[in-house]
Enzyme design. Structure first.
Site, PDB file in Angstrom:
ATOM      1  N   ARG A  53       1.224  25.626 -15.392  1.00 45.60           N
ATOM      2  CA  ARG A  53       1.719  26.009 -16.715  1.00 45.60           C
ATOM      3  C   ARG A  53       0.687  25.872 -17.827  1.00 45.60           C
ATOM      4  NH1 ARG A  53       7.151  22.769 -15.466  1.00 45.60           N
ATOM      5  NH2 ARG A  53       5.553  21.329 -14.787  1.00 45.60           N
ATOM      6  N   HIS A 185       1.188  12.103   4.380  1.00 40.49           N
ATOM      7  CA  HIS A 185      -0.257  11.923   4.569  1.00 40.49           C
ATOM      8  C   HIS A 185      -0.590  10.777   5.525  1.00 40.49           C
ATOM      9  CE1 HIS A 185      -0.051   8.786   1.445  1.00 40.49           C
ATOM     10  NE2 HIS A 185      -1.221   8.383   1.862  1.00 40.49           N
ATOM     11  N   LYS A 189      -3.862  10.105   8.815  1.00 35.07           N
ATOM     12  CA  LYS A 189      -4.825   9.004   8.928  1.00 35.07           C
ATOM     13  C   LYS A 189      -5.212   8.845  10.397  1.00 35.07           C
ATOM     14  CE  LYS A 189      -2.841   6.381   5.059  1.00 35.07           C
ATOM     15  NZ  LYS A 189      -3.851   6.074   4.071  1.00 35.07           N
ATOM     16  N   ASP A 242       9.863   5.928  -1.927  1.00 34.87           N
ATOM     17  CA  ASP A 242       8.436   6.220  -2.075  1.00 34.87           C
ATOM     18  C   ASP A 242       7.661   5.962  -0.776  1.00 34.87           C
ATOM     19  OD1 ASP A 242       6.119   6.889  -3.684  1.00 34.87           O
ATOM     20  OD2 ASP A 242       5.575   4.768  -3.557  1.00 34.87           O
ATOM     21  N   HIS A 247       6.539   7.153   5.022  1.00 36.10           N
ATOM     22  CA  HIS A 247       5.415   6.530   5.727  1.00 36.10           C
ATOM     23  C   HIS A 247       5.862   5.437   6.705  1.00 36.10           C
ATOM     24  CE1 HIS A 247       3.466   8.774   2.693  1.00 36.10           C
ATOM     25  NE2 HIS A 247       3.372   7.844   1.775  1.00 36.10           N
TER      26      HIS A 247
HETATM   27  C1  BG6 Z   1       2.118   7.544  -1.599  1.00 32.62           C
HETATM   28  C2  BG6 Z   1       3.019   6.782  -2.523  1.00 32.62           C
HETATM   29  O1  BG6 Z   1       2.854   8.431  -0.802  1.00 32.62           O
HETATM   30  O2  BG6 Z   1       1.428   6.642  -0.756  1.00 32.62           O
HETATM   31  C3  BG6 Z   1       2.226   5.796  -3.343  1.00 32.62           C
HETATM   32  O3  BG6 Z   1       3.694   7.688  -3.387  1.00 32.62           O
HETATM   33  C4  BG6 Z   1       1.404   4.905  -2.437  1.00 32.62           C
HETATM   34  O4  BG6 Z   1       3.074   5.010  -4.165  1.00 32.62           O
HETATM   35  C5  BG6 Z   1       0.596   5.737  -1.453  1.00 32.62           C
HETATM   36  O5  BG6 Z   1       0.553   4.129  -3.253  1.00 32.62           O
HETATM   37  C6  BG6 Z   1      -0.083   4.861  -0.433  1.00 32.62           C
HETATM   38  O6  BG6 Z   1      -0.959   5.629   0.332  1.00 32.62           O
HETATM   39  P1  BG6 Z   1      -2.267   5.011   0.954  1.00 32.62           P
HETATM   40  O7  BG6 Z   1      -2.893   6.148   1.683  1.00 32.62           O
HETATM   41  O8  BG6 Z   1      -3.092   4.494  -0.193  1.00 32.62           O
HETATM   42  O9  BG6 Z   1      -1.815   3.911   1.859  1.00 32.62           O
END
Ligand code: BG6
Length: 495
Positions: A53, A185, A189, A242, A247
Site C-alpha cells: 500500500r 519456518h 531449519k 504464536d 512450531h
Molecule cells: C516466530 C514467532 O514464528 O518465531 C516469534 O512469531 C518467534 O515470536 C520466532 O520469536 C522464533 O523463531 P526462531 O527461528 O528465532 O526460533
C-alpha cells in the site's frame, strides 16, 4: 509440476510479495532470494514484484531490498552481481489489497514479463489473506496455462479451528491444495529436518523410541527476545498461538511420528497428522491443570534492564496474555501410551535455546552400590536445535581409580565442528522447495486443522476458567516457581 501437469522449473519466474514493505520481507525473504540467486539456484529470469500500500517506487523498493540484504544476509555481502541482479529485477506495485485495479495492473505486468511460473507470497497481516486470495481468483491469475502458480501463506493460518476452516474454504475456492504452501519456518531449519534423519536413517535409536524405554520427553523453546514492536499482534496471540500451535506442535509430531513409507510430501504429512489426531484432548478444567502460563515483568537481560510485558508499547495494562507456556501432553497411541511430553516456550529467558530431550527409563535393577553422580536415570538424549546445534547422549561411566563411583559422561555430535559451516536460513530452503514443487516441509490443510483442533480445546478451557492471577517472572530468569511445580507433579524436573 505445472498446473497442466508438465514440468518447467527453469522457466521465467515471478515472485509476488504481498506486504513487500514489511519486516518479514526485509529480514527474511529478500535475503533468502539473494542467497538463492548468488548460489545460482533460481531460474535465470526471476522477477520480484513487491505489492503493497505504501507510497513507494521501484527505486524505494530496491533501496529497502538492498539494505535488507546487506543487513541480514550472512555473511554480510559486498555489492556483487547477485545483488545487482535481484535489485534490477525488482519492481513495485502500489495498491490496496482490496482494489481490483491493482490486480489488473499485476496481470498486465506479469504478461509483459512473459513469465511462465508464478509464486505468490502472503507476507501481510493475516486479516488481508482472504481478500488477496479472492482478488487473485477474480483477476484470473490463480492458474497458468503453461506453467505453475503457487501460493505461500505465512502463519498464523487462522486463530482457532473455526477461523482456520473458514480461511481454508476461501483458499480452496481459488487454489487447489497442491498449489498451497503453508509455511512454518521451523521445518526449514536444518536441525529440525535432522530429527527425521536421526530417527529414520539410523537403526539403533528407533527400537528404543517408545513407551517401553522412554520415561518422558521435554521440548523447550526459550527465547531471549521480548515482544518488541509486535505487541498489537502478540497480545491477541500469546505463546499458544504464536509458537505452540505451529512450531512446538511440529517438534512434537516429528519426535513422535511413525516412520513414513517414503520421504515425500504426502507420506510424511500423513504420519504427522496421525500424531496430532492421537493427542489426548485437553478440555475444560484440564486446560488449567495441564498447562502453566506466566508473563514477564521487567528484569535484567545480562547487564541491561528491560521493560516488562505490560510496559511494552501497545500492551493493555490488564493483559493476561501469556509469554511463557508449558503444556503436559500425551500421545494416546500404541507407541507413546502413558509417556508425558512436557512442552514449554517463553520469551525473555536468560539464553536462546531450542532442545528436544528424551529421558530414558532407569536400569531395571540397581547393581552398583556406589556413589552415583549420574543419577537414577542417567540416559538422556538431547537434540539441540539452536544455537550450538548438536546431539548429545548422556550416560553413566565408572570413574577411574579405586574409589567406586559412577560419573555422568557424554557422547556428542556438534554440527559446527563436524560440518564447519552455518546452516542456511530456513526461508532459503523453504522458498526453493516451493519453487521445486516439494511440499514435504509445508503444512497441509488437514494438519493445520488438527493442530487447531487440539489448541482450540485448550483456548476454550482457558476462556471458561479465566485466570485470576497470572504468574509473573522476571525477564532474564528461567520462569516462576510454579513452572517447576508444574513438572514436579509428575515427579520430574525441567532440564
Ligand atoms: C516466530 C514467532 O514464528 O518465531 C516469534 O512469531 C518467534 O515470536 C520466532 O520469536 C522464533 O523463531 P526462531 O527461528 O528465532 O526460533
Amino acid at each position: 509440476m505445472n498446473d497442466d501437469g508438465t514440468n518447467n522449473n527453469n522457466s521465467p519466474l515471478a515472485i509476488i510479495i504481498f506486504g513487500a514493505t514489511g519486516d518479514l520481507t526485509h529480514r527474511k525473504l529478500i535475503p533468502a532470494i539473494y542467497e538463492l540467486t548468488e548460489a545460482g539456484k533460481l531460474p535465470e529470469e526471476t522477477y520480484i514484484i513487491g505489492f503493497a500500500r505504501r507510497d513507494w517506487t521501484d527505486e524505494a523498493l530496491r533501496e529497502a531490498f538492498k539494505s535488507g540484504i546487506e543487513e541480514f544476509a550472512a555473511p554480510k555481502p559486498p555489492l556483487n552481481d547477485a545483488i545487482t541482479k535481484v535489485l534490477q529485477n525488482s519492481f513495485y506495485l502500489r495498491s490496496t489489497f482490496e482494489d481490483p485495479d491493482g490486480y489488473k495492473r499485476l496481470c498486465d505486468k506479469l504478461e509483459s514479463m512473459q513469465v511462465k511460473n508464478i509464486l505468490y507470497y502472503l507476507a501481510t497481516p493475516p486479516d488481508e489473506y482472504a481478500t488477496i486470495i479472492a482478488q487473485l481468483g477474480t483477476a484470473g491469475i490463480n492458474r497458468q496455462p503453461r506453467g505453475w502458480t503457487r501460493i505461500i501463506i505465512e502463519k498464523p493460518f487462522g486463530r482457532d479451528l473455526e477461523s482456520a476452516i473458514a480461511l481454508d474454504a476461501e483458499v480452496h475456492k481459488v487454489f487447489a491444495e497442491n498449489q498451497v504452501y503453508r509455511i512454518d519456518h521451523y521445518l526449514g531449519k536444518e536441525t529440525v529436518q535432522n530429527i527425521l534423519v536421526f530417527r529414520f536413517a539410523n537403526a539403533i535409536f528407533e527400537p528404543l523410541w517408545d513407551r517401553r524405554y522412554v520415561d518422558h520427553v521435554q521440548i523447550n523453546v526459550a527465547e531471549t527476545v521480548g515482544v518488541g514492536t509486535r505487541a498489537g499482534y502478540y497480545d491477541n496471540s500469546g505463546v499458544i498461538r504464536d509458537m505452540f500451535q505451529n512450531h512446538l506442535l511440529q517438534l512434537v509430531t516429528l519426535t513422535a511420528m511413525e516412520a513414513p513409507f517414503g520421504f515425500n510430501a504426502d507420506a510424511v504429512r500423513d504420519e504427522k497428522v496421525k500424531v496430532l489426531k492421537a493427542l489426548r484432548p485437553i478440555r475444560g478444567q484440564d486446560a488449567i491443570t495441564n498447562t502453566f502460563r506466566a508473563q514477564y515483568v521487567s528484569g535484567l537481560m545480562g547487564e541491561k534492564r528491560v521493560s516488562g510485558y505490560k510496559d511494552e508499547e501497545g500492551v493493555p495494562v490488564d493483559s493476561v496474555t501469556e509469554t511463557l507456556l508449558a503444556v503436559r501432553m500425551y500421545v494416546d497411541n500404541w507407541r507413546w501410551a502413558g509417556v508425558p511430553f512436557f512442552v514449554r516456550s517463553a520469551k525473555r529467558m536468560p539464553n536462546r535455546m531450542t532442545q528436544i530431550l528424551i529421558r530414558f527409563r532407569q536400569a531395571p535393577l540397581s547393581l552398583f552400590n556406589w556413589t552415583n553422580l549420574a543419577g537414577d536415570a542417567p540416559n538422556t538424549l538431547i537434540l539441540t536445535l539452536q544455537p550450538n546445534e548438536g546431539i548429545r547422549l548422556e550416560f553413566g561411566a565408572k570413574a577411574p581409580g579405586p574409589v567406586n563411583q559412577i560419573l555422568p559422561v557424554n557422547m556428542e555430535f556438534d554440527y559446527d565442528e563436524t560440518f564447519g559451516s552455518e546452516p542456511p536460513d530456513a526461508y532459503e530452503r523453504l522458498l526453493l522447495d516451493c519453487i521445486m514443487g516439494d511440499a514435504t516441509l509445508f503444512t497441509r490443510a488437514d494438519e493445520v486443522r488438527s493442530q487447531w483442533s487440539y489448541v482450540t480445546d485448550i483456548l476454550d478451557g482457558w476462556e471458561a476458567n479465566p485466570i485470576r492471577n497470572m504468574p509473573v517472572y522476571e525477564s532474564g530468569t528461567w520462569g516462576p516457581p510454579g513452572l517447576d511445580e508444574f513438572i514436579q507433579q509428575n515427579g520430574l524436573s525441567w532440564r
